[in-house]
Design a protein around this motif. Structure first.
Motif, PDB file in Angstrom:
ATOM      1  N   GLN A   1       0.829  -1.197   0.000  1.00  0.00           N
ATOM      2  CA  GLN A   1       0.000   0.000   0.000  1.00  0.00           C
ATOM      3  C   GLN A   1       0.864   1.247   0.000  1.00  0.00           C
ATOM      4  O   GLN A   1       1.877   1.316   0.683  1.00  0.00           O
ATOM      5  CB  GLN A   1      -0.901   0.004   1.225  1.00  0.00           C
ATOM      6  N   LYS A   2       0.453   2.203  -0.814  1.00  0.00           N
ATOM      7  CA  LYS A   2       1.237   3.433  -0.909  1.00  0.00           C
ATOM      8  C   LYS A   2       1.024   4.265   0.356  1.00  0.00           C
ATOM      9  O   LYS A   2      -0.088   4.637   0.685  1.00  0.00           O
ATOM     10  CB  LYS A   2       0.781   4.223  -2.125  1.00  0.00           C
TER      11      LYS A   2
ATOM     12  N   PRO B   1      -1.838   6.045   4.925  1.00  0.00           N
ATOM     13  CA  PRO B   1      -2.236   5.734   3.551  1.00  0.00           C
ATOM     14  C   PRO B   1      -2.615   7.003   2.822  1.00  0.00           C
ATOM     15  O   PRO B   1      -3.081   7.963   3.436  1.00  0.00           O
ATOM     16  CB  PRO B   1      -3.455   4.834   3.712  1.00  0.00           C
ATOM     17  N   HIS B   2      -2.422   6.984   1.530  1.00  0.00           N
ATOM     18  CA  HIS B   2      -2.753   8.172   0.747  1.00  0.00           C
ATOM     19  C   HIS B   2      -4.234   8.497   0.882  1.00  0.00           C
ATOM     20  O   HIS B   2      -5.065   7.627   0.819  1.00  0.00           O
ATOM     21  CB  HIS B   2      -2.434   7.926  -0.721  1.00  0.00           C
TER      22      HIS B   2
ATOM     23  N   ARG C   1       2.202   7.657   2.723  1.00  0.00           N
ATOM     24  CA  ARG C   1       2.800   8.974   2.602  1.00  0.00           C
ATOM     25  C   ARG C   1       3.450   9.354   3.920  1.00  0.00           C
ATOM     26  O   ARG C   1       2.877   9.158   4.988  1.00  0.00           O
ATOM     27  CB  ARG C   1       1.732  10.008   2.284  1.00  0.00           C
TER      28      ARG C   1
ATOM     29  N   PHE D   1      -8.352   3.810  -4.532  1.00  0.00           N
ATOM     30  CA  PHE D   1      -7.841   2.443  -4.605  1.00  0.00           C
ATOM     31  C   PHE D   1      -6.657   2.376  -5.557  1.00  0.00           C
ATOM     32  O   PHE D   1      -5.630   1.761  -5.269  1.00  0.00           O
ATOM     33  CB  PHE D   1      -8.949   1.491  -5.072  1.00  0.00           C
ATOM     34  N   ARG D   2      -6.791   3.050  -6.683  1.00  0.00           N
ATOM     35  CA  ARG D   2      -5.717   3.006  -7.673  1.00  0.00           C
ATOM     36  C   ARG D   2      -4.436   3.618  -7.126  1.00  0.00           C
ATOM     37  O   ARG D   2      -3.347   3.085  -7.306  1.00  0.00           O
ATOM     38  CB  ARG D   2      -6.132   3.763  -8.935  1.00  0.00           C
ATOM     39  N   ILE D   3      -4.569   4.757  -6.446  1.00  0.00           N
ATOM     40  CA  ILE D   3      -3.361   5.409  -5.934  1.00  0.00           C
ATOM     41  C   ILE D   3      -2.702   4.527  -4.877  1.00  0.00           C
ATOM     42  O   ILE D   3      -1.481   4.391  -4.825  1.00  0.00           O
ATOM     43  CB  ILE D   3      -3.700   6.795  -5.355  1.00  0.00           C
ATOM     44  N   ARG D   4      -3.530   3.891  -4.065  1.00  0.00           N
ATOM     45  CA  ARG D   4      -2.936   3.114  -2.980  1.00  0.00           C
ATOM     46  C   ARG D   4      -2.345   1.799  -3.453  1.00  0.00           C
ATOM     47  O   ARG D   4      -1.294   1.381  -2.996  1.00  0.00           O
ATOM     48  CB  ARG D   4      -3.997   2.818  -1.922  1.00  0.00           C
ATOM     49  N   TYR D   5      -3.048   1.126  -4.365  1.00  0.00           N
ATOM     50  CA  TYR D   5      -2.627  -0.242  -4.666  1.00  0.00           C
ATOM     51  C   TYR D   5      -2.117  -0.453  -6.086  1.00  0.00           C
ATOM     52  O   TYR D   5      -1.318  -1.334  -6.320  1.00  0.00           O
ATOM     53  CB  TYR D   5      -3.780  -1.212  -4.399  1.00  0.00           C
ATOM     54  N   VAL D   6      -2.640   0.298  -7.035  1.00  0.00           N
ATOM     55  CA  VAL D   6      -2.228   0.058  -8.427  1.00  0.00           C
ATOM     56  C   VAL D   6      -1.256   1.154  -8.832  1.00  0.00           C
ATOM     57  O   VAL D   6      -1.534   1.946  -9.707  1.00  0.00           O
ATOM     58  CB  VAL D   6      -3.456   0.022  -9.358  1.00  0.00           C
ATOM     59  N   HIS D   7      -0.097   1.215  -8.187  1.00  0.00           N
ATOM     60  CA  HIS D   7       0.798   2.338  -8.480  1.00  0.00           C
ATOM     61  C   HIS D   7       2.014   1.940  -9.283  1.00  0.00           C
ATOM     62  O   HIS D   7       2.782   2.778  -9.694  1.00  0.00           O
ATOM     63  CB  HIS D   7       1.209   3.035  -7.190  1.00  0.00           C
TER      64      HIS D   7
END
Lengths: 306, 736
Positions: A281-282, B31-32, A284, B349-355
């Motif tokens: 998970q991204k 998380p973002h 920050r 969801f995309r920013i967090r997982y599909v990066h």
């Protein structure tokens, strides 16, 4: 829109019939296919010449003659007369050919003679006595009846695309057209042959000739060599084939299509699940901004508000 | 004797910003989410630096020079319009040709397999073709230039707002954008090519106005005067307008778009120039398209999207229909909000997982495949057969299992580029589609469009929303629903009204469209923001809205500002400057310049402001006091040297300063902005905000009553306050 055009058509019809009725002395050879109208013409017994009619039928109309220089010349009125005859001939050819549409095959000669006489009228050429009929016949009044009638005919001709099926000078049908009609007739006779028997048999046996016809038609469609006659004939044949004889293509691949569909639908679910579970998970990293000592952030806002 | 200048004698570690740490000393990570401000984004310098160099240059410039400048502004605008129109034309033709080719191949295959069997193979063929196109497009975007993804309107909105989005106006971005949009439209995604046109126009403008390309390393020595943020922004807004104008054939709409999105800086002359660019753009497009359509010289083909001419009967409306329009607007706003909410969650969801780039490419391909699968299945099972109308726009109608002479209605809208589908829905006779077809289409297309927006492909959302709206509208027999749907999603007001009016070529329809868009915006805003605003927020951009949050008058500059601030002395040691610039925790780009009044420990007074970029240029050219003394004939630094380095100033690491040079001194007097804007400590937030927004400032110095620097307000300090559900909230700063 449509009611308007119906109205125009109706008016046209009335005008035509009237003209027809008013001149039974004319040549009616064009009327081969409809006996009824011929009868009508026989019943009405009006004088045969154009101009005097006005006086006899409507006694209170304008004086019959204007001074010489305003009235149209003998030559022009003759032209007008011929135009009227040809117009009537063409119309009485068109109307019976309206359904099933055969306006191109049957009436092209009528059209070409009509065009010829109209060109005579509208040309700049001087007739005998140095008179041009163009202005006197075409544009000298508000109604411009001759022009109006002719442009109607032009409109019909353009919409029917007849020129595509005819030779350049409108004297004969092209070989292409005749060939297509030939193929069409073969198909129809095949239909005829099997119609009484089993329809599935018809679908099977006539398939080849129908398919040939269809291919030929699509070819002509691409070449832009179709006129309304051919289009209509093809439409009717297609309707016969699909609707009357029910020669449908079967929809028999439902299972494989659904299988592929659900497989493809399944892929994104797998994709999203796996990226949710396995992808990192991204996150920050938060940064603390430098603020004046006593005022640091949201805490103060809430303190101050409360 | 020179001193190292710090305004407050505070420990250096505390004076700068630092990473927040949790209880175990690791940096605090979350998380973002949408409540962040990224450090990555900087402000543009719209404030003119009136330093001595500037004054000197102005003195040297003759009256004729100024006239020349004005003329070259017009020339640049004309060029922008021309090139934008040309690019739009290229996109249009390539998409038309390639999509035509694709549909031809697939149609032939489908016709063959309808008879002989193997329709599932056709489905796979179609899917593979589309996936291939989308893959190319997605790889370009995901791997080479992520900023070229999406419609580009949010990015341009940010740029015009004054935020410097890295790489947004580069040539590479333009290339990726243009090729990418071709791929995604030909790849059959539920996207349009109109949004990207605006971004393309902006990039073209930014490039042309500079008279050089840093990427290609070519300098044409033209338009050198325009090499600064203020001038560039004016041209970028002209480019955006030209893009809108080319996309929709709406020159006035284009101007109003620029006005609506970047209204903080505006003057009448600029408006007129922008309008010129817009007109040129739409007519360049017309001209080249007329050649393409074999009617050279016919200029009646405006816009990429061509709604065609509407008969006046369809467009006529009556007084009693007004409430109906309002109701429709409300419904459109509601559906738009639904679209936005769904897209919001998906984007998070995309920013967090599909990066990762390869995941993004796979995702785009999957969406393409599913789009095909859904379309094909719906076409396959549709029993709605209709004969073609007299003026059908479908080049490749599919018959499938219909009677001969009739064609599958579902295929008319699905087996076509979205733009043609819109036209078909607008123009075909009543009764061409049956309600079930339309209903199913609308529902699936709504979901598909929602799913597609935000993929890393270059694609716009205008046409899909218009298409959804047109299908809804067709269902109830009303045209203006497409406007409602579009308005509900993007929430543009004035410019969208004018764009729609211009694109349909019908002024009388202005009132209903306006009413519809108004209600759509009001209703939509109640639930969720506009799509572009959502994406701006999710990118953590410090975006300044039209006004400060309503309930923020009690906040003053004291709370808002960053403090303490790193200051420089007017004559400063080179070593100090290098150290300050190299320090990663000093994230400001402007430094107040102060002067000591006495030799006591008394704080220094403000005398100017100097930018990081200026300091770097000074260091690069080694403008040191000692060197100037030794080499008397050294060329004096000019404004041109600063322009030449613009816009890609080298990082401080690449500038070599020897140990000896570190001991030298630098005199900033000539180069600093001697009259920076300042505010007193007690200025309220809305007041600061207004100053900032209206003047396009980057740094606003907060000074006390004796003109001593207390703090510095930047864009991020202002943008972090926003009105949330529980009153005023503060966004966090984060590294992204």
């Amino acid at each position: 829109m449509s009611s308007h055009s119906i109205f125009v058509f109706f008016v046209l019809l009335v005008i035509n019939i009237h003209a027809f009725v008013a001149s039974d002395g004319l040549n009616v050879t064009a009327l081969d296919s409809s006996g009824k109208l011929t009868q009508v013409s026989v019943l009405v017994n009006s004088p045969s010449v154009f101009k005097p009619i006005v006086d006899s039928v409507y006694p209170l109309s304008l004086l019959s003659s204007f001074p010489e220089d305003v009235e149209i010349s003998e030559y022009c009125s003759d032209l007008l007369l011929v135009l009227g005859q040809r117009y009537v001939a063409y119309m009485s050819c068109l109307i019976p050919a309206a359904r099933p549409v055969k306006v191109c095959q049957k009436c092209y000669s009528g059209y070409s003679s009509l065009v010829q006489i109209y060109q005579n009228i509208s040309s700049d050429q001087m007739g005998p006595g140095n008179v041009s009929c163009r202005d006197s016949l075409l544009h000298s009044d508000r109604l411009m009846l001759v022009y109006l009638l002719y442009s109607n005919v032009e409109n019909i001709w353009d919409n029917s695309n007849c020129a595509q099926c005819l030779s350049k000078d409108f004297q004969s049908q092209t070989n292409d057209t005749l060939f297509f009609l030939n193929v069409l007739n073969q198909t129809l006779s095949c239909f005829e042959k099997y119609k009484q028997r089993n329809l599935t048999e018809l679908c099977k046996n006539c398939k080849k000739s129908y398919k040939d016809l269809n291919d030929l038609y699509s070819l002509k469609e691409l070449n832009h060599t179709l006129c309304i006659d051919l289009e209509d004939a093809m439409n009717m044949t297609r309707r016969l084939w699909s609707k009357n004889f029910n020669c449908f293509l079967p929809r028999e691949e439902t299972v494989p299509v659904i299988a592929v569909f659900s497989f493809m639908l399944f892929l994104p679910i797998v994709f999203y699940l796996s990226s949710f579970l396995h992808s990192e998970q991204k996150k920050r990293k938060l940064i603390h901004p430098n603020r004046a000592k006593s005022y640091t952030g949201l805490m103060n806002i809430q303190d101050k508000q409360s | 004797v020179f001193h190292l200048g710090r305004c407050w004698s505070v420990d250096p570690l505390l004076s700068s910003s630092y990473l927040l740490q949790d209880s175990r000393g690791r940096p605090k990570e979350i998380p973002h989410n949408e409540k962040l401000l990224s450090l990555k984004y900087e402000s543009l310098d719209y404030d003119n630096i009136e330093n001595q160099l500037f004054l000197e240059e102005e003195r040297r410039m003759s009256f004729g020079g100024f006239r020349c400048l004005e003329i070259s502004r017009w020339v640049v605008c004309g060029l922008i319009g021309f090139l934008t129109g040309l690019v739009a034309c290229c996109i249009d033709i390539v998409v038309e040709e390639m999509a035509g080719l694709k549909y031809k191949v697939i149609k032939e295959n489908i016709v063959k397999s309808t008879e002989a069997g193997g329709l599932s193979i056709s489905l796979i063929l179609w899917a593979v073709l589309n996936c291939a196109f989308v893959m190319v497009g997605a790889i370009m975007v995901a791997c080479f230039e992520p900023i070229a993804g999406g419609s580009g309107i949010p990015q341009i909105k940010c740029y015009l707002n004054g935020v410097k989005i890295p790489r947004v106006v580069r040539l590479k971005t333009l290339v990726v954008k243009v090729l990418g949009v071709m791929c995604s439209v030909v790849g059959g995604l539920a996207v349009g090519k109109e949004g990207p046109m605006i971004h393309s126009g902006a990039v073209i403008a930014a490039g042309v106005s500079q008279g050089r390309s840093t990427s290609l390393k070519r300098d044409f020595k033209m338009f050198e005067y325009f090499r600064r943020d203020t001038e560039k922004r004016d041209f970028v807004s002209a480019g955006a307008a030209a893009g809108v104008s080319a996309a929709f054939g709406a020159p006035v709409g284009g101007v109003l778009f620029s006005l609506e999105e970047g209204a903080s800086f505006w003057n009448q002359m600029l408006t007129w120039r922008i309008f010129f660019a817009s007109m040129i753009s739409t007519f360049t497009l017309n001209f080249f398209l007329s050649i393409y359509h074999h009617k050279p010289g016919d200029l009646s083909n405006p816009g990429l999207i061509n709604f065609g001419r509407f008969e006046s009967e369809i467009m006529s409306y009556n007084l009693y229909e007004i409430p109906l329009f309002i109701a429709m607007g409300a419904l459109g706003g509601f559906l738009g909000a639904l679209f936005n909410v769904l897209n919001y969650w998906l984007t998070i969801f995309r920013i967090r997982y599909v990066h990762r780039p390869f995941l993004q490419v796979i995702e785009a391909m999957l969406v393409a495949a599913v789009t095909v699968a859904v379309s094909f299945t719906m076409i396959y099972f549709s029993t709605d057969c209709q004969p073609l109308g007299p003026e059908h726009s479908e080049e490749y109608p599919l018959q499938l299992f219909c009677a001969d002479g009739e064609y599958n209605s579902m295929a008319k809208i699905f087996f076509n580029t979205p733009e043609r589908s819109v036209r078909s829905l607008f123009h075909s006779q009543p009764g061409t589609y049956n309600p079930l077809t339309l209903g199913l289409f609308t529902l699936t297309y709504f979901l598909l469009a929602c799913w597609t927006y935000g993929l890393s492909v270059s694609a716009g959302v205008f046409i899909p929303s218009l298409l959804i709206g047109a299908a809804w509208g067709r269902l109830c027999g009303i045209f203006s629903f497409s406007a409602a749907q579009l308005g509900g999603i993007v929430r543009m007001t004035l410019s969208l009204t004018v764009i729609m009016v211009e694109a349909t070529g019908n002024v009388t329809y202005g009132l209903p469209i306006m009413l519809v868009l108004m209600t759509a915006k009001i209703v939509g805003d109640y639930f969720q923001e506009g799509l572009y605003d959502i994406h701006i927020k999710l990118q953590s951009v410090p975006f300044l809205h039209w006004e400060a949050p309503g309930t923020s008058h009690w906040l003053t500059a004291r709370e808002v500002m960053s403090s303490p601030v790193t200051c420089l002395n007017r004559i400063e040691k080179v070593g100090t400057i290098v150290d300050i610039l190299s320090d990663t925790s000093t994230n400001h780009n402007g430094f107040p310049v102060v002067v000591k009044v006495s030799h006591n420990n008394e704080p220094a007074k403000l005398c100017g402001l100097i930018l990081r970029s200026q300091l770097i240029v000074l260091l690069k050219h080694k403008v040191f006091v000692e060197l100037a003394r030794s080499r008397l004939n050294q060329r004096k630094l000019q404004l041109k040297d600063f322009r030449d380095a613009y816009p890609r100033f080298p990082p401080i690491q690449s500038i070599h300063v020897s140990q000896d040079e570190r001991e030298c001194m630098m005199d900033l007097t000539e180069f600093m902005n001697p009259t920076p804007y300042t505010v007193p400590l007690d200025t309220s937030l809305p007041r600061v905000f207004k100053l900032f927004r209206a003047l396009g400032l980057r740094h606003l110095v907060v000074a006390d009553d004796e003109n001593r620097v207390v703090g510095l307000v930047t864009r991020k300090d202002l943008a972090r306050y926003h009105l949330g559900k529980h009153g005023l909230e503060e966004l966090h700063l984060a590294q992204t």
